[in-house]
Write an enzyme that holds these catalytic residues in place. Structure first.
Site, PDB file in Angstrom:
ATOM      1  N   GLN A  85      -7.285  15.656   2.947  1.00 23.16           N
ATOM      2  CA  GLN A  85      -6.774  14.354   2.127  1.00 23.16           C
ATOM      3  C   GLN A  85      -7.174  14.064   0.852  1.00 23.16           C
ATOM      4  OE1 GLN A  85      -6.193   9.763   2.351  1.00 23.16           O
ATOM      5  NE2 GLN A  85      -4.030  11.207   2.620  1.00 23.16           N
ATOM      6  N   ARG A 140      -0.597  10.064  -0.353  1.00 21.10           N
ATOM      7  CA  ARG A 140      -1.378   9.974  -1.786  1.00 21.10           C
ATOM      8  C   ARG A 140      -1.255  11.609  -1.788  1.00 21.10           C
ATOM      9  NH1 ARG A 140      -6.376   7.326   1.610  1.00 21.10           N
ATOM     10  NH2 ARG A 140      -5.926   5.171   1.226  1.00 21.10           N
ATOM     11  N   PHE A 168       0.948  -1.352   0.333  1.00 22.19           N
ATOM     12  CA  PHE A 168       0.097  -0.119  -0.224  1.00 22.19           C
ATOM     13  C   PHE A 168       0.804   1.561  -0.106  1.00 22.19           C
ATOM     14  CE2 PHE A 168      -4.493   1.230   0.464  1.00 22.19           C
ATOM     15  CZ  PHE A 168      -5.107   0.132   0.105  1.00 22.19           C
ATOM     16  N   GLU A 228      -5.950   2.573  -3.392  1.00 23.74           N
ATOM     17  CA  GLU A 228      -5.121   2.052  -3.868  1.00 23.74           C
ATOM     18  C   GLU A 228      -4.412   0.800  -3.961  1.00 23.74           C
ATOM     19  OE1 GLU A 228      -2.853   5.753  -0.946  1.00 23.74           O
ATOM     20  OE2 GLU A 228      -1.839   4.077  -0.322  1.00 23.74           O
ATOM     21  N   HIS A 249     -10.896  12.880   0.354  1.00 20.11           N
ATOM     22  CA  HIS A 249     -11.439  11.668   0.374  1.00 20.11           C
ATOM     23  C   HIS A 249     -11.817  11.579   2.138  1.00 20.11           C
ATOM     24  CE1 HIS A 249     -11.354   7.368   0.610  1.00 20.11           C
ATOM     25  NE2 HIS A 249      -9.607   6.880   1.131  1.00 20.11           N
ATOM     26  N   HIS A 265      -7.530  11.968  -2.696  1.00 18.30           N
ATOM     27  CA  HIS A 265      -6.903  10.739  -2.825  1.00 18.30           C
ATOM     28  C   HIS A 265      -7.139  10.732  -4.664  1.00 18.30           C
ATOM     29  CE1 HIS A 265      -7.120   6.129  -4.009  1.00 18.30           C
ATOM     30  NE2 HIS A 265      -6.772   5.953  -2.654  1.00 18.30           N
ATOM     31  N   LEU A 283     -14.285   6.436  -5.018  1.00 15.17           N
ATOM     32  CA  LEU A 283     -13.169   6.027  -4.953  1.00 15.17           C
ATOM     33  C   LEU A 283     -12.178   4.728  -5.847  1.00 15.17           C
ATOM     34  CD1 LEU A 283     -10.900   7.119  -3.045  1.00 15.17           C
ATOM     35  CD2 LEU A 283     -11.026   4.988  -2.181  1.00 15.17           C
ATOM     36  N   ARG A 288      -2.822  11.337   5.849  1.00 14.02           N
ATOM     37  CA  ARG A 288      -2.957   9.751   5.883  1.00 14.02           C
ATOM     38  C   ARG A 288      -2.039   9.123   5.217  1.00 14.02           C
ATOM     39  NH1 ARG A 288      -6.373   6.220   5.112  1.00 14.02           N
ATOM     40  NH2 ARG A 288      -7.979   7.631   4.429  1.00 14.02           N
TER      41      ARG A 288
HETATM   42  C1  LIG Z   1     -14.339   4.977  -0.114  1.00 14.38           C
HETATM   43  C2  LIG Z   1     -13.810   5.541   0.673  1.00 14.38           C
HETATM   44  C3  LIG Z   1     -12.435   3.858   0.769  1.00 14.38           C
HETATM   45  C4  LIG Z   1     -11.407   4.323   1.939  1.00 14.38           C
HETATM   46  N1  LIG Z   1     -10.867   2.860   1.954  1.00 14.38           N
HETATM   47  C5  LIG Z   1      -9.817   3.026   3.430  1.00 14.38           C
HETATM   48  C6  LIG Z   1      -8.959   1.671   3.596  1.00 14.38           C
HETATM   49  O1  LIG Z   1      -9.328   1.094   1.971  1.00 14.38           O
HETATM   50  N2  LIG Z   1      -8.480   1.908   4.548  1.00 14.38           N
HETATM   51  C7  LIG Z   1      -8.645   2.561   5.239  1.00 14.38           C
HETATM   52  O2  LIG Z   1      -7.699   2.517   6.253  1.00 14.38           O
HETATM   53  N3  LIG Z   1      -9.124   3.974   5.169  1.00 14.38           N
HETATM   54  C8  LIG Z   1     -10.223   3.787   3.908  1.00 14.38           C
HETATM   55  N4  LIG Z   1     -10.780   5.046   3.924  1.00 14.38           N
HETATM   56  C9  LIG Z   1     -11.377   5.361   4.872  1.00 14.38           C
HETATM   57  C10 LIG Z   1     -12.546   4.962   6.082  1.00 14.38           C
HETATM   58  O3  LIG Z   1     -12.908   4.131   5.658  1.00 14.38           O
HETATM   59  C11 LIG Z   1     -12.467   5.919   7.090  1.00 14.38           C
HETATM   60  O4  LIG Z   1     -12.301   6.816   7.212  1.00 14.38           O
HETATM   61  C12 LIG Z   1     -13.494   5.175   8.610  1.00 14.38           C
HETATM   62  O5  LIG Z   1     -13.985   4.371   8.309  1.00 14.38           O
HETATM   63  C13 LIG Z   1     -13.971   6.057   8.860  1.00 14.38           C
HETATM   64  O6  LIG Z   1     -15.060   4.980  10.169  1.00 14.38           O
HETATM   65  P1  LIG Z   1     -15.769   6.234  10.983  1.00 14.38           P
HETATM   66  O7  LIG Z   1     -15.873   4.739  12.355  1.00 14.38           O
HETATM   67  O8  LIG Z   1     -15.241   6.865  11.596  1.00 14.38           O
HETATM   68  O9  LIG Z   1     -16.859   6.415  10.351  1.00 14.38           O
HETATM   69  P2  LIG Z   1     -18.265   6.696   9.618  1.00 14.38           P
HETATM   70  O10 LIG Z   1     -18.572   4.824   9.700  1.00 14.38           O
HETATM   71  O11 LIG Z   1     -18.467   6.980   8.795  1.00 14.38           O
HETATM   72  O12 LIG Z   1     -19.641   5.568  10.258  1.00 14.38           O
HETATM   73  C14 LIG Z   1     -19.841   7.515  10.626  1.00 14.38           C
HETATM   74  C15 LIG Z   1     -21.347   7.211  11.448  1.00 14.38           C
HETATM   75  O13 LIG Z   1     -21.866   8.141  12.452  1.00 14.38           O
HETATM   76  C16 LIG Z   1     -23.361   8.376  12.448  1.00 14.38           C
HETATM   77  N5  LIG Z   1     -23.463   9.768  12.138  1.00 14.38           N
HETATM   78  C17 LIG Z   1     -23.401  10.630  12.048  1.00 14.38           C
HETATM   79  N6  LIG Z   1     -23.462  11.840  12.070  1.00 14.38           N
HETATM   80  C18 LIG Z   1     -24.475  11.737  13.279  1.00 14.38           C
HETATM   81  C19 LIG Z   1     -26.079  11.961  14.144  1.00 14.38           C
HETATM   82  N7  LIG Z   1     -25.388  13.811  13.680  1.00 14.38           N
HETATM   83  N8  LIG Z   1     -25.753  11.498  14.544  1.00 14.38           N
HETATM   84  C20 LIG Z   1     -26.403  10.092  14.849  1.00 14.38           C
HETATM   85  N9  LIG Z   1     -24.993   9.689  14.158  1.00 14.38           N
HETATM   86  C21 LIG Z   1     -24.164  10.251  13.484  1.00 14.38           C
HETATM   87  C22 LIG Z   1     -23.333   7.279  11.159  1.00 14.38           C
HETATM   88  O14 LIG Z   1     -24.435   6.514  11.385  1.00 14.38           O
HETATM   89  C23 LIG Z   1     -22.214   6.950  10.783  1.00 14.38           C
HETATM   90  O15 LIG Z   1     -22.772   5.818  11.562  1.00 14.38           O
HETATM   91  C24 LIG Z   1     -11.810   5.055   3.623  1.00 14.38           C
HETATM   92  C25 LIG Z   1     -12.312   5.978   2.674  1.00 14.38           C
HETATM   93  C26 LIG Z   1     -13.339   6.013   1.800  1.00 14.38           C
HETATM   94  C27 LIG Z   1     -14.692   6.693   1.532  1.00 14.38           C
END
Ligand SMILES: Cc1cc2nc3c(=O)[nH]c(=O)nc-3n(C[C@H](O)[C@H](O)[C@H](O)COP(=O)(O)OP(=O)(O)OC[C@H]3O[C@@H](n4cnc5c(N)ncnc54)[C@H](O)[C@@H]3O)c2cc1C
Ligand code: SF4
Ligand code: SF4
Ligand code: FES
Lengths: 250, 583
Positions: free
Chosen positions: B242, B288, B118, B257, B355, B244, B254, B397
């Protein structure tokens, strides 16, 4: 190497004229309507846009009361299952150029409509939870990973793809007739663990699925497989579960 | 509008990877409610594709210290090294935990968890790319999200699905504040729910929807940071956002990578592998920020492809078709679906896409929210995941480090909160805690203004993508700032169509837009002040890193009058001294 532009590239579409899209949407507002009603909208968009984009155009420029769920906009979160021109689909992975400019959109069937395209998903998730959709392992692996051969991993690969969108379950005629039926999505969730070499809970799940509301309600009509946006071989997974029950072997 | 009162020890806001991982720690330890605006399995963690790094050394020699070095360097020395050490060390257990929870990792021929290359992850301090990312085909995030959700189902975690948090509650005033709960809006009824709670953990994910071309879900609107920003809590390093390199052209969806990890190559319109020029050692697997800038430079130099010369290609055509099918099935399907081309035969048009937010709610390594330059903790308030800034990612990141961040710091935050709530009394929240939110809702519904949410959001997204993305200047940031400030003024005058109670997304989108505007404001003000280039923050008018003046974290404060004030906080140093960032 020189790179040639594929004729089907996005630019071919973006360069084209915008098209007029006609939407016929089944609407229901519990606060004002006594029964569902149809409403029509016209929007202009690029043929490379999604059905979801059409709904957004309506919501953001014409009628903010139009209500539907969505999140990821690329077919991975399972929020926007709806009936589009008669078939269960995700609005975000179907492009106008493939599906046409005349769209009839209704909520998925078999779950109670709350408002417009939003249905009550709770019964669906309850059925999912009822099959013990989590790893049940009685061994103590200590601080190490469990080993799993690639062949063993492949046995349940297909059913790990499920995004719980409900396209399958709400296309099943048996489910429409009897919402007690656990439905294909829950069976897919069970399959994912029953055939996982690390899991010890197969028997409990098979007992659950052998009940009246279980897997033998399925009449193998393949609606579910056709509806699955993740391309999961749903009916095959159901057959594998049936066989595991009949021959008492996983 | 009915109001309901609930009383809990712990409230988790958000059910993505970070929120669910915290909930697993809290289950059985404290009376816990998990509030989420989406059904947990709809969270954007499920969209993550490529992998999660940990120095398991299953397929080649590796050590967590190498991982830490790469993370520090990848973050352009803005990351806090105490936190980075913790993350890279605990990564190994975090992966094993997930395996024990049932995550179906892709396996090596020996049956062990497989690992792939990666961007920015190297052996022995930059020698060559290393196979460090654990993965499940190209749906690693989907598997993490579902596995954690499954664990929560097994542990009978108490979810409040489709409850959107609109406000946070405190007991006490000023410096004596401690967390006391949240106010949430129930989508299905329009009712308000006051959750009085000793501890609150925010895990609401990113805010990529402030940009037009974005890999983020429509629902990633920065609600947690937005609510806290308004409540007087500063936001850290917002200017580090960031982009991507490989978003599907025109859509921003997306392409992981992992595509380059498996051997994919970037080419300009001449077919040249331009990353060979830019990063001779790691080439297409450079971090990135560098790759996105290289793409920007190719396009600017007239070597972009297409009628507008505004994209480059990701070329997978030389990879064995079986490898594409087994390792990259989902993302090649996206290409077929959205562009109608066959990636086995044709190169894929791509452009950088917004991203990931490196910045966010400032926390320490226990997930406790800190509120000033001296790392003062606000008792009972926690944050984890993309909405938080520990800071492990610094100015940029590395791929796979976010999935790692959410499980490591989700777990730590959950654990710390479980301990905290055992030792404090129940907060005292007077009746009427919801009045502010209720008035806001009534005001929105009664609004007779002329501005539409959709229009303001579109203008914001276009301006941010144009003026505050891969390459910035003082001038472009001034433009963006002016636009954001104008939009904030317009926002005060919006009108929504839907006046109903049931599933009023018109209303929630309006609330979400408010968060995006405030965070965009903080981002551009911080970016304009930072007269250097570091990681993802690139200033054409200040193209070098300036450790003398800028080796510090920004804290943006949202003032009562809506303006932004900046202060700064020290970076935690460690084993690795800043050096020039070459690959
Ligand atoms: C397409 C894509 C591919 C990626 N690939 C990778 C990868 O291969 N490796 C890697 O390390 N990272 C990757 N990332 C980054 C990573 O996936 C995210 O940064 C990470 O999953 C975020 O997780 P989280 O739990 O912080 O938030 P999220 O999974 O976004 O969850 C947010 C939660 O908050 C809740 N929420 C939001 N606002 C409110 C509110 N006002 N009230 C109540 N609930 C709320 C939502 O319902 C949801 O459950 C990728 C990101 C994207 C977009
Ligand atoms: S195959 Fe079975 S589950 Fe699927 S639609 Fe037909 S009856 Fe329903
Ligand atoms: S099996 Fe397919 S259609 Fe059914 S819920 Fe899962 S992803 Fe959706
Ligand atoms: S919006 Fe996520 S699947 Fe369509």
């Amino acid at each position: 190497m020189t790179v040639t532009e594929s004729p089907a590239s996005p630019l071919a579409d973006k360069a084209k004229e915008l098209v007029r899209v006609h939407l016929r949407i089944k609407r229901y507002d519990p606060e004002t309507d006594t029964r569902p009603r149809w409403q029509e909208f016209e929007v202009e968009m690029s043929p490379g846009d999604r059905v979801l984009d059409a709904l957004h155009l309506v919501k953001w420029t014409q009628d903010g009361t139009l209500t539907f769920r969505r999140s990821c906009a690329h077919g991975v979160c399972g929020s926007d299952a709806m009936v589009i021109n008669g078939e269960n689909k995700l609005a975000c992975i179907n492009l106008i150029k493939n599906i046409g400019t005349d769209l009839t959109i209704e909520p998925i069937r078999g779950l109670e409509v709350i408002k417009d395209l939003v249905v009550d998903m709770e019964p669906f998730f309850a059925q999912h939870r009822s099959v013990m959709p989590y790893l049940i392992a009685h061994d103590d692996p200590g601080y190490k990973e469990r080993l799993q051969t690639q062949e063993d991993r492949d046995r349940f690969d297909d059913t790990t793809k499920c995004i719980l969108c409900a396209c399958c379950t709400t296309s099943c005629p048996i489910y429409w007739a009897n919402s007690e039926y656990v439905g294909p999505a829950a069976i897919v969730s069970a399959h994912r663990f029953i055939f996982d070499s690390r899991d010890d809970g197969a028997q409990e799940r098979l007992d659950i699925l052998n009940q009246k509301s279980g897997v033998f309600r399925c009449k193998t009509s393949f609606n579910c497989t056709e509806a699955c946006p993740r391309g999961i071989k749903v009916t095959q997974a159901i057959e594998e579960v049936k066989r595991a029950i009949l021959y008492d072997r996983v | 509008m009915n109001v309901h009162y609930h009383s809990y020890d712990a409230v988790v806001v958000g059910a993505g990877g970070a929120g669910l991982r915290a909930a697993i720690e809290l289950a059985g330890e404290a009376r816990t409610a998990v509030l989420t605006k989406l059904y947990p399995t709809r969270s954007h963690t499920g969209a993550a594709q490529g992998g999660m790094c940990a120095a398991l050394a299953n397929v080649e020699e590796d050590y967590w210290e190498w991982h830490a070095f790469d993370t520090v360097k990848g973050g352009d020395y803005l990351g806090d090294q105490d936190a980075i050490d913790i993350m890279c060390r605990e990564a190994i257990d975090a992966v094993i935990d997930l395996e024990h929870f049932g995550l179906p990792f892709s396996r090596t021929p020996q049956g062990r968890i497989d690992q792939r290359r990666f961007g920015g992850h190297t052996r022995n301090h930059g020698e060559a790319p290393v196979r460090r990312a654990c993965y499940a085909a190209d749906r690693t995030g989907h598997m993490i999200l579902h596995t954690l959700y499954q664990r929560c189902v097994a542990k009978e975690v108490n979810f409040f699905n489709e409850f959107q948090v609109f406000d946070v509650l405190f007991e006490g005033e000023g410096a004596d504040r401690r967390a006391a709960g949240v106010v949430a809006y129930e989508m299905a009824t329009g009712d308000l729910h006051v959750f009085v709670s000793k501890g609150v953990l925010f895990a609401t994910g990113g805010y990529g929807k402030m940009f037009k071309i974005s890999s983020n879900a429509h629902t990633l609107t920065g609600d947690g940071p937005g609510v806290l920003f308004k409540a007087g809590i500063p936001m850290e390093d917002l200017e580090f956002y960031q982009f991507h390199p490989t978003g599907i052209y025109g859509f921003g969806i997306l392409l992981s990578e992992a595509a380059r990890g498996e051997g994919g190559i970037l080419r300009n319109s001449d077919g040249e592998r331009f990353m060979e020029r830019v990063a001779p050692t790691v080439k297409d697997l450079a971090p990135r920020d560098m790759v996105s800038r290289a793409i920007h430079a190719e396009i600017k130099a007239g070597r972009g492809a297409g009628p507008k010369s505004d994209y480059v290609y990701l070329d997978l055509t030389h990879l064995p078709p079986e490898q594409i099918d087994s390792k990259l099935p989902d993302i090649t399907d996206f290409v077929r679906t959205y562009l109608g081309i066959e990636p086995k035969k044709d190169p894929i048009p791509i452009q950088p896409t917004a991203h990931y937010a490196m910045g966010g709610i400032p926390t320490n390594v226990h997930g406790e929210v800190i509120v000033d330059d001296h790392n003062t903790v606000l008792p009972g308030l926690y944050a984890a995941g993309e909405c938080a800034c520990v800071s492990v990612h610094g100015a940029n990141r590395l791929g796979t480090n976010s999935l790692l961040d959410i499980v490591v710091f989700g777990r730590r935050g959950g654990k710390a909160m479980a301990e905290y709530v055992k030792n404090v009394g129940h907060p005292d929240v007077p009746r009427g805690a919801e009045v502010k939110v209720r008035e806001r809702i009534e005001q929105l519904k009664a609004g007779t203004g002329s501005e539409k949410v959709g229009d303001i959001r579109t203008t914001l997204q276009e301006s941010m993508t144009l003026d505050a993305s891969v390459v910035r200047t003082d001038e472009s940031l001034s433009d963006a700032k002016r636009t954001v400030e104008e939009l904030k003024a317009q926002y005060a005058n919006i009108k929504i169509d839907d006046k109903g109670e049931v599933f009023n997304y018109d209303l929630t989108e309006a609330m979400e837009l408010g968060h995006l505007l405030d965070l965009a404001h903080g981002l551009v003000v911080g970016a304009q002040a930072r007269t250097e280039s570091r990681g993802a923050h690139w200033r054409d008018d200040y193209p070098t890193r300036d450790d003398q003046n800028w080796m510090k974290h920004t804290l943006a404060h949202l003032e009562q009058d809506g303006s932004i004030r900046l202060s700064y906080k020290q970076v935690v140093a460690g084993n690795y001294q800043p050096m020039e960032r070459k690959y």
